[in-house]
Design a protein around this motif. Sequence first.
Motif, PDB file in Angstrom:
ATOM      1  N   ASN A  81      37.354  48.766  37.661  1.00 15.31           N
ATOM      2  CA  ASN A  81      37.652  47.488  37.988  1.00 15.31           C
ATOM      3  C   ASN A  81      37.076  46.337  37.229  1.00 15.31           C
ATOM      4  O   ASN A  81      37.828  45.297  36.979  1.00 15.31           O
ATOM      5  CB  ASN A  81      37.516  47.260  39.576  1.00 15.31           C
ATOM      6  CG  ASN A  81      37.915  46.003  40.048  1.00 15.31           C
ATOM      7  OD1 ASN A  81      38.928  45.448  39.719  1.00 15.31           O
ATOM      8  ND2 ASN A  81      37.266  45.369  40.868  1.00 15.31           N
ATOM      9  N   ASP A  82      35.986  46.452  36.844  1.00 22.56           N
ATOM     10  CA  ASP A  82      35.202  45.732  36.119  1.00 22.56           C
ATOM     11  C   ASP A  82      34.869  46.208  34.744  1.00 22.56           C
ATOM     12  O   ASP A  82      33.843  46.599  34.790  1.00 22.56           O
ATOM     13  CB  ASP A  82      33.977  45.144  36.791  1.00 22.56           C
ATOM     14  CG  ASP A  82      33.166  44.042  36.064  1.00 22.56           C
ATOM     15  OD1 ASP A  82      33.765  43.470  34.997  1.00 22.56           O
ATOM     16  OD2 ASP A  82      32.107  43.785  36.294  1.00 22.56           O
ATOM     17  N   ASP A  83      35.383  45.972  33.427  1.00 23.13           N
ATOM     18  CA  ASP A  83      36.764  45.031  33.609  1.00 23.13           C
ATOM     19  C   ASP A  83      38.104  46.039  33.156  1.00 23.13           C
ATOM     20  O   ASP A  83      38.805  45.382  32.281  1.00 23.13           O
ATOM     21  CB  ASP A  83      36.769  43.836  33.130  1.00 23.13           C
ATOM     22  CG  ASP A  83      37.741  42.835  33.028  1.00 23.13           C
ATOM     23  OD1 ASP A  83      38.456  42.804  34.053  1.00 23.13           O
ATOM     24  OD2 ASP A  83      37.926  42.167  32.159  1.00 23.13           O
ATOM     25  N   GLY A  84      38.190  47.474  33.815  1.00 24.33           N
ATOM     26  CA  GLY A  84      39.398  47.972  33.125  1.00 24.33           C
ATOM     27  C   GLY A  84      40.607  47.416  33.676  1.00 24.33           C
ATOM     28  O   GLY A  84      41.548  47.462  33.046  1.00 24.33           O
ATOM     29  N   HIS A 136      40.755  37.456  32.280  1.00 24.95           N
ATOM     30  CA  HIS A 136      40.823  38.205  33.456  1.00 24.95           C
ATOM     31  C   HIS A 136      39.511  39.094  33.671  1.00 24.95           C
ATOM     32  O   HIS A 136      39.354  39.861  32.901  1.00 24.95           O
ATOM     33  CB  HIS A 136      42.036  38.970  33.294  1.00 24.95           C
ATOM     34  CG  HIS A 136      43.146  38.086  32.894  1.00 24.95           C
ATOM     35  ND1 HIS A 136      43.503  37.503  31.782  1.00 24.95           N
ATOM     36  CD2 HIS A 136      44.289  37.601  33.544  1.00 24.95           C
ATOM     37  CE1 HIS A 136      44.484  36.780  31.770  1.00 24.95           C
ATOM     38  NE2 HIS A 136      45.134  36.780  32.910  1.00 24.95           N
ATOM     39  N   ASP A 137      39.152  39.159  34.912  1.00 21.75           N
ATOM     40  CA  ASP A 137      37.831  39.877  35.088  1.00 21.75           C
ATOM     41  C   ASP A 137      37.907  40.378  36.422  1.00 21.75           C
ATOM     42  O   ASP A 137      37.433  39.592  37.588  1.00 21.75           O
ATOM     43  CB  ASP A 137      36.801  38.855  34.847  1.00 21.75           C
ATOM     44  CG  ASP A 137      35.522  39.734  34.407  1.00 21.75           C
ATOM     45  OD1 ASP A 137      35.401  40.648  35.006  1.00 21.75           O
ATOM     46  OD2 ASP A 137      34.183  39.070  34.129  1.00 21.75           O
ATOM     47  N   MET A 138      37.804  41.532  36.776  1.00 20.85           N
ATOM     48  CA  MET A 138      38.013  42.339  38.057  1.00 20.85           C
ATOM     49  C   MET A 138      38.967  41.569  38.854  1.00 20.85           C
ATOM     50  O   MET A 138      39.081  40.718  39.500  1.00 20.85           O
ATOM     51  CB  MET A 138      36.706  41.789  38.709  1.00 20.85           C
ATOM     52  CG  MET A 138      35.402  42.296  38.078  1.00 20.85           C
ATOM     53  SD  MET A 138      33.976  41.494  38.800  1.00 20.85           S
ATOM     54  CE  MET A 138      33.673  42.248  40.278  1.00 20.85           C
ATOM     55  N   MET A 139      40.079  42.649  38.793  1.00 20.89           N
ATOM     56  CA  MET A 139      41.398  41.954  39.503  1.00 20.89           C
ATOM     57  C   MET A 139      41.856  42.837  40.830  1.00 20.89           C
ATOM     58  O   MET A 139      42.911  42.329  41.064  1.00 20.89           O
ATOM     59  CB  MET A 139      42.611  42.239  38.190  1.00 20.89           C
ATOM     60  CG  MET A 139      42.161  41.805  37.043  1.00 20.89           C
ATOM     61  SD  MET A 139      41.671  39.916  36.745  1.00 20.89           S
ATOM     62  CE  MET A 139      42.835  38.930  37.616  1.00 20.89           C
ATOM     63  N   LEU A 145      40.957  34.420  36.018  1.00 17.69           N
ATOM     64  CA  LEU A 145      41.745  35.028  37.064  1.00 17.69           C
ATOM     65  C   LEU A 145      40.939  36.217  37.713  1.00 17.69           C
ATOM     66  O   LEU A 145      40.412  36.973  36.842  1.00 17.69           O
ATOM     67  CB  LEU A 145      43.071  35.607  36.876  1.00 17.69           C
ATOM     68  CG  LEU A 145      44.180  34.445  36.791  1.00 17.69           C
ATOM     69  CD1 LEU A 145      43.967  33.394  35.701  1.00 17.69           C
ATOM     70  CD2 LEU A 145      45.789  35.179  36.648  1.00 17.69           C
ATOM     71  N   ARG A 146      40.753  35.968  38.662  1.00 14.75           N
ATOM     72  CA  ARG A 146      39.781  37.138  39.509  1.00 14.75           C
ATOM     73  C   ARG A 146      40.260  37.575  40.944  1.00 14.75           C
ATOM     74  O   ARG A 146      40.995  36.829  41.493  1.00 14.75           O
ATOM     75  CB  ARG A 146      38.342  36.807  39.733  1.00 14.75           C
ATOM     76  CG  ARG A 146      37.197  37.536  39.223  1.00 14.75           C
ATOM     77  CD  ARG A 146      36.040  37.008  39.684  1.00 14.75           C
ATOM     78  NE  ARG A 146      35.221  35.964  38.444  1.00 14.75           N
ATOM     79  CZ  ARG A 146      34.417  36.589  37.259  1.00 14.75           C
ATOM     80  NH1 ARG A 146      34.112  38.031  37.450  1.00 14.75           N
ATOM     81  NH2 ARG A 146      33.991  36.085  36.529  1.00 14.75           N
TER      82      ARG A 146
END
Length: 417
Positions: free
Chosen positions: A203-206, A278-281, A361-362
């Motif tokens: 998730n962070d940050d795949g 875009h970081d942790m989506m 965006l998160r």
Amino acid sequence: MSTLARIQTHRAATVSVAIVSTLLALAAPIHAQQRGGSQAPPPDTLNDPVRLMVARLDLEKYKATIKGLTQFGDRRQGTERNRKAVDWIEAQLKSYGCTPTERITYTYTTPPRRDSTGRGGGGRGRGNTAQGGGRFRGVRTPTGVNADSLKQPNPKLRALDTPQTVDGERQEVFCTKVGSTHPGEMYIVGGHMDGIGWGEAANDDGSGTALVMELARVFSSPDVKTDRSIRFVLWNNEESGTNGARAYIAQRDSLQGKEDPPGSGKYPEPKWLGMIQHDMMMFDHGMPRPDGTMSPEQRPEADVNIEFQVTSKQAEGAQKLAWFFQTANEKYATDYPARVGQHMTNTDSGPFQDLVPSISLRENERGEQIGAGWDPQWHQPTDLYSTYNDKDFRLGLNAAQTTLGAIALLTGATLVK
Ligand SMILES: [Zn+2]
């Protein structure tokens, strides 16, 4: 039709016109681009080229890209697995036709130790004030960075994540969609490819890295044409303090907008119009419960959090950009809404925020929510591909739809035969 119904119908029509006008009005001050402006006929929804481009995003492709990144474990900066991940990302970008790819090379030296996170207080802020501003409300649970290898129960992954950071040369990769009428101006679309915590940094940050790669794939399709340029950057060294983004700025800020060689029509560093990180989506299961546990399922009211930093020099342009993205979300995202907040912090858009309108965006607000424990996988061994289900992956896909829609409008993207 009753008078009331007539008023309501009239009001609905007025509101939809207002939304379209808002989109166009917002686009104008962000840069001078206008394709017909407010005189343009209403858009053809069925044949809207942006909608057709957004439809090329695909949940299974997005998941496969995240899965591909997790083969390199946590991708900690300054390790062989991090370098292999950069090579793998570059190979994917090339396969999408986003060529030529380029790399930023810089040197990273670990600063003297301050605390376990290098960021102060486990990313929580001080007292009741969250990092980036804003106030904590409700239930809070502890956060921090896992540094204990034995907390990773999978021996194969533990072995993969074992080599630690060695100071020295670093690289990060990017590619560019060149605009056809204004190649010397661009939007930067970024995510960070490095992670920490003895998991897979899925998730962070795949999730943000895969989002940027999927956008590179869609915009690089031979039938997509844009007026302005778009640069897709996969930052390294975010977790050590946004050092990859800082290296990029140090090396390339002064090159902006210069045609090189003169008369060639080539701009090695187009002028920056905006930076979108875009970081942790993926994970928005809500606030921790009073006993510290979390809802096992994505909450149905999950949203994409678009943040700008109200104290930054570019706050006025940044908040226009944020609202433009929120409006694009309403138009193009299939499942989850977007919300705008003013406390962007702790990600690669931070170093850009005084130079150019910058947003992130998160899955949650970084300061008030992530800092209060809303993501129990954050920097932990449980940040694994297998932790998430399709409701989680779909939040990331909706963020991708949001950014693709907004960037397509901002760069004048069209489909050509
Ligand atoms: Zn991150």
